[in-house]
Design a protein around this motif. Structure first.
Motif, PDB file in Angstrom:
ATOM      1  N   PHE A  32       0.821  -1.245   0.152  1.00  0.00           N
ATOM      2  CA  PHE A  32      -0.162  -0.028  -0.094  1.00  0.00           C
ATOM      3  C   PHE A  32       0.916   1.370  -0.004  1.00  0.00           C
ATOM      4  O   PHE A  32       1.713   1.395   0.863  1.00  0.00           O
ATOM      5  CB  PHE A  32      -0.932  -0.035   1.254  1.00  0.00           C
ATOM      6  CG  PHE A  32      -2.100   0.685   0.983  1.00  0.00           C
ATOM      7  CD1 PHE A  32      -3.093   0.292   0.834  1.00  0.00           C
ATOM      8  CD2 PHE A  32      -2.030   2.109   1.256  1.00  0.00           C
ATOM      9  CE1 PHE A  32      -4.576   1.063   0.891  1.00  0.00           C
ATOM     10  CE2 PHE A  32      -3.178   3.160   0.994  1.00  0.00           C
ATOM     11  CZ  PHE A  32      -4.347   2.466   0.987  1.00  0.00           C
ATOM     12  N   PHE A  79       0.646   5.174   0.471  1.00  0.00           N
ATOM     13  CA  PHE A  79      -0.389   6.089   1.049  1.00  0.00           C
ATOM     14  C   PHE A  79      -0.091   7.632   0.280  1.00  0.00           C
ATOM     15  O   PHE A  79       1.191   7.863  -0.181  1.00  0.00           O
ATOM     16  CB  PHE A  79      -0.186   6.294   2.658  1.00  0.00           C
ATOM     17  CG  PHE A  79      -0.335   5.056   3.289  1.00  0.00           C
ATOM     18  CD1 PHE A  79      -1.796   5.046   4.032  1.00  0.00           C
ATOM     19  CD2 PHE A  79       0.454   3.999   3.460  1.00  0.00           C
ATOM     20  CE1 PHE A  79      -1.918   3.956   4.683  1.00  0.00           C
ATOM     21  CE2 PHE A  79       0.130   2.908   4.225  1.00  0.00           C
ATOM     22  CZ  PHE A  79      -1.223   2.853   4.649  1.00  0.00           C
ATOM     23  N   GLN A  80      -1.447   8.475   0.627  1.00  0.00           N
ATOM     24  CA  GLN A  80      -1.181   9.578  -0.091  1.00  0.00           C
ATOM     25  C   GLN A  80      -0.048  10.475   0.178  1.00  0.00           C
ATOM     26  O   GLN A  80       0.546  11.059  -0.856  1.00  0.00           O
ATOM     27  CB  GLN A  80      -2.755  10.198  -0.106  1.00  0.00           C
ATOM     28  CG  GLN A  80      -2.996  11.528  -0.512  1.00  0.00           C
ATOM     29  CD  GLN A  80      -4.209  12.183  -0.547  1.00  0.00           C
ATOM     30  OE1 GLN A  80      -5.005  11.538   0.248  1.00  0.00           O
ATOM     31  NE2 GLN A  80      -4.558  13.266  -1.331  1.00  0.00           N
ATOM     32  N   HIS A  81       0.096  10.549   1.591  1.00  0.00           N
ATOM     33  CA  HIS A  81       1.333  11.191   1.926  1.00  0.00           C
ATOM     34  C   HIS A  81       2.461  10.464   2.343  1.00  0.00           C
ATOM     35  O   HIS A  81       3.351  10.765   3.104  1.00  0.00           O
ATOM     36  CB  HIS A  81       0.604  12.161   3.193  1.00  0.00           C
ATOM     37  CG  HIS A  81      -0.569  12.937   2.615  1.00  0.00           C
ATOM     38  ND1 HIS A  81      -0.345  13.851   1.926  1.00  0.00           N
ATOM     39  CD2 HIS A  81      -1.592  13.118   2.982  1.00  0.00           C
ATOM     40  CE1 HIS A  81      -1.480  14.390   1.480  1.00  0.00           C
ATOM     41  NE2 HIS A  81      -2.401  14.016   2.472  1.00  0.00           N
ATOM     42  N   ALA A 127       3.596   8.594   4.259  1.00  0.00           N
ATOM     43  CA  ALA A 127       3.512   7.654   5.460  1.00  0.00           C
ATOM     44  C   ALA A 127       4.908   7.026   5.696  1.00  0.00           C
ATOM     45  O   ALA A 127       4.947   5.941   6.367  1.00  0.00           O
ATOM     46  CB  ALA A 127       2.590   6.814   5.618  1.00  0.00           C
ATOM     47  N   LEU A 128       5.928   7.405   5.255  1.00  0.00           N
ATOM     48  CA  LEU A 128       7.309   6.995   5.649  1.00  0.00           C
ATOM     49  C   LEU A 128       7.534   7.346   7.057  1.00  0.00           C
ATOM     50  O   LEU A 128       7.066   8.026   7.725  1.00  0.00           O
ATOM     51  CB  LEU A 128       8.510   7.595   4.783  1.00  0.00           C
ATOM     52  CG  LEU A 128       8.385   7.674   3.234  1.00  0.00           C
ATOM     53  CD1 LEU A 128       9.493   8.164   2.577  1.00  0.00           C
ATOM     54  CD2 LEU A 128       8.407   6.157   2.968  1.00  0.00           C
TER      55      LEU A 128
END
Lengths: 288, 354
Positions: free
Chosen positions: B78, B80-82, B84-85
């Motif tokens: 997945f 993520f849009q931002h 999410a690192l």
């Protein structure tokens, strides 16, 4: 993020002040002067006088005051109380802020409000609550007497009262931090196959560690310094149920000023160490 | 891995995010979920991933029930849009995370993890960034690291939430092409969410157009663009003009002009919506026949090979947006304020029978 923001602040600070925001010299110096005088009168003078009072009759009496068996017992009790209350509130603080920041549930607002209760209520009343609960005439009093369990006027009561009073520190520090960080990183870790414990240890905890440490330092300072609530439940049995702040009061009331200030200087040292630790954590936080 | 979605329903309080959504995705396909915000596309993606539990309906992976499988066991990557690192880990550790948290029994040894991470960083062409932290990367780099991290666990399915949403136009275009090529290389079933029609039409094998929690149309980019199934799809894809008129005897009456139309179905007459794409207009100076609408040129934007013209209809003052080629434009010699006639070469008509 924080690092770049802090860097920005610094770069703004070194830029020459814009004319529109600079006041005439007189106004500037007056403001700074007022602040300095205030600081000197209300912070520096009392701080110095604590140590001056402790050392007024020389170093020998000071050492005797610190080495007094009752004072040493008070130090031990204070450390024990903090050693129980701080981890308890650390655990609770993480659990509560996790629940509040990462989940939605009924009664969430009520919980947030309740966490602040110990801040809102006077510590004396906090102590009274425990007297009401565990005192001889209290709700649990007869049962405790039958089972020969002593809470009031004993160490458990002191620990309970301290835990109650220091309850909000860790949670208050973590809730805004965790809310700001959101749940995306945790979700990412979950999709990548991490278990709940792995997510907490490898993702959540590293992200909140400085906020957590900050909360613990404040919590510890308050746990060691608490007077009001502990005073009510302690019973003032010398060498047994007096914490350091209570010991200071007892010595002071006996006009034993040197010993009182000697004990007080220990508490003051703790305050200075706390401030230094707090500053250090703040710096680390800005850097990461 | 093939995915079947059956009658998914998901509500958030009073808001209905998904209403009886069904969809089939073939193994190895690259599918775009396209729709405006609030259309349910991200919810659908999150339900497939297992990050959201549907109120009812089924999700099958290769014919097997996936709903009752935990997110951890779905074998899904997945993005993520931002992104999410993990902000406190280096790029290398971010990519290695999925391997490091595997149970000891199946976790590869350290040197294998290292090799795999380097291979992935090479794949996203960022091998030289391994020691950096996410905050030190540009948006496009973060995006590619997030992709490498998702691919580390060798997922059977790759899900991307607005993968290019937060990037500037040039990087976006570059990454789009790059994602397409990557997919052609590794052939992993992929679903991405986007609100950008160009992105969906350019990258995907098939486009799923969503609106208000339901699927409006599924098809190849050509199908959904050339043969929109519903008025919504028509208005959402491409620059389009909408006319309201009455459909009767094979013609729609728009203002004083009459346009031939084949709405399909058995509807004989009724209130109609006619959609005309900007490039489907003909702009002329002299009126020919009765299909043309008189209009005044309001604004001309002559950039590049296509020239955009904004016109005001003479009859009701509403705006028409037309697009002509440079050559046509030069031949017409248009000026602001000129009186012209606009006719539609093609119109897609939807009729409400009365």
């Amino acid at each position: 993020m924080t690092a770049s923001v802090a860097g920005l602040d610094r770069s703004i600070a070194v830029r020459p002040r814009a004319r529109s925001t600079s006041e005439p010299r007189v106004v500037r110096w007056t403001l700074i002067g007022v602040a300095l005088v205030f600081l000197l009168l209300f912070l520096v003078v009392p701080l110095v006088s604590v140590f001056a009072g402790a050392l007024a009759k020389g170093f020998g009496p000071f050492l005797r005051g610190v080495r007094d068996p009752d004072t040493l017992a008070a130090v031990r009790l204070t450390l024990l109380t903090a050693a129980v209350a701080v981890p308890l509130n650390l655990g609770f603080g993480i659990a509560a802020s996790w629940a509040i920041a990462k989940f939605n549930f009924r009664g969430k607002n009520l919980l947030v409000t309740l966490i602040d209760l110990p801040f809102a209520v006077s510590p004396v009343i906090a102590g009274m609550v425990f007297v009401l609960l565990f005192g001889a005439q209290g709700w649990a009093g007869p049962w405790l007497r039958d089972h020969d369990i002593r809470i009031l006027f004993a160490v458990p009561g002191i620990v309970l009262a301290t835990t109650f009073v220091t309850f909000p520190f860790v949670a208050r520090e973590l809730i805004p931090l965790m809310e700001e960080q959101g749940t995306e990183e945790e979700e990412a870790a979950r999709v990548l196959g991490a278990s709940g414990w792995q997510i907490f240890r490898r993702v959540t905890l590293p992200n909140i560690r400085w906020g957590l440490l900050y909360g613990v330092i404040l919590c510890n300072a308050r746990a060691m310094g608490e007077f009001g609530a502990v005073s009510v439940v302690s019973g003032h049995i010398r060498g047994v149920t007096t914490t350091l702040p209570l010991q200071v009061e007892i010595l002071y009331n006996e006009y034993n000023f040197t010993a009182a200030f000697a004990a007080a200087s220990l508490l003051t040292l703790l305050a200075l160490v706390t401030l230094a630790a707090k500053r250090w954590v703040e710096r680390r936080r800005e850097d990461t | 891995m093939a995915i079947q979605v059956r009658n998914l329903v998901k509500r958030f309080g009073a808001f209905s995010a998904l209403q009886e959504v069904s969809l089939d995705i073939a193994s190895g396909e690259l599918v775009a979920l396209l729709g405006p915000s609030g259309s349910g596309k991200t919810t659908l993606l999150r339900v497939i991933a297992g990050l959201e539990t549907p109120d009812s309906g089924d999700v099958l992976f290769d014919g097997e029930d996936a709903i009752r499988r935990d997110v951890r066991e779905r074998g899904v990557g997945f993005v993520f849009q931002h992104y999410a690192l993990f902000r406190h880990m280096t790029v290398f550790e971010n990519v290695a995370f999925g391997l490091r948290v595997q149970p000891r029994k199946i976790r590869p040894p350290e040197d294998e993890i290292r090799a795999r991470v380097h291979e992935l960083l090479g794949l996203v062409q960022l091998d030289w960034l391994g020691h950096r932290y996410p905050a030190q990367l540009s948006g496009g780099q973060r995006q590619r690291i997030a992709l490498a991290r998702a691919l580390a666990v060798k997922p059977d399915l790759l899900l991307l939430d607005e993968p290019f949403g937060a990037l500037d136009a040039r990087v976006r275009k570059e990454l789009r092409r790059w994602l397409r090529r990557l997919h052609d290389d590794i052939h992993i079933t992929s679903v991405f969410v986007t609100h950008d029609q160009d992105e969906a039409l350019e990258v995907a094998d098939r486009v799923v157009v969503m609106n208000e929690g339901a699927i409006e149309q599924v098809g190849t980019p050509e199908e959904v663009y050339d043969h929109p199934a519903t008025p919504f799809v028509y208005s959402f894809l491409g620059d389009v003009n909408l006319f309201h008129g009455r459909f009767e005897a094979g013609h729609v009456q728009i203002g004083e002009s009459s346009v031939r139309a084949h709405p399909g179905g058995s509807v004989e007459e009724g209130e109609a919506m006619a959609f005309v794409r900007t490039h489907e207009f003909e702009v002329v100076r002299e009126r020919i026949g009765n299909g043309a609408l008189p209009a005044t040129v309001r604004h001309i934007r002559a950039l590049g090979p296509r020239v955009r013209i904004e016109l005001d209809r003479t009859d009701d003052g509403k705006m028409i947006e037309a697009e002509v080629s440079r050559a046509e434009y030069d031949a017409l010699d248009l000026r602001k304020g000129d009186q012209v006639f606009v006719s539609a070469r093609r119109a897609r008509v939807f009729v409400n029978s009365d």
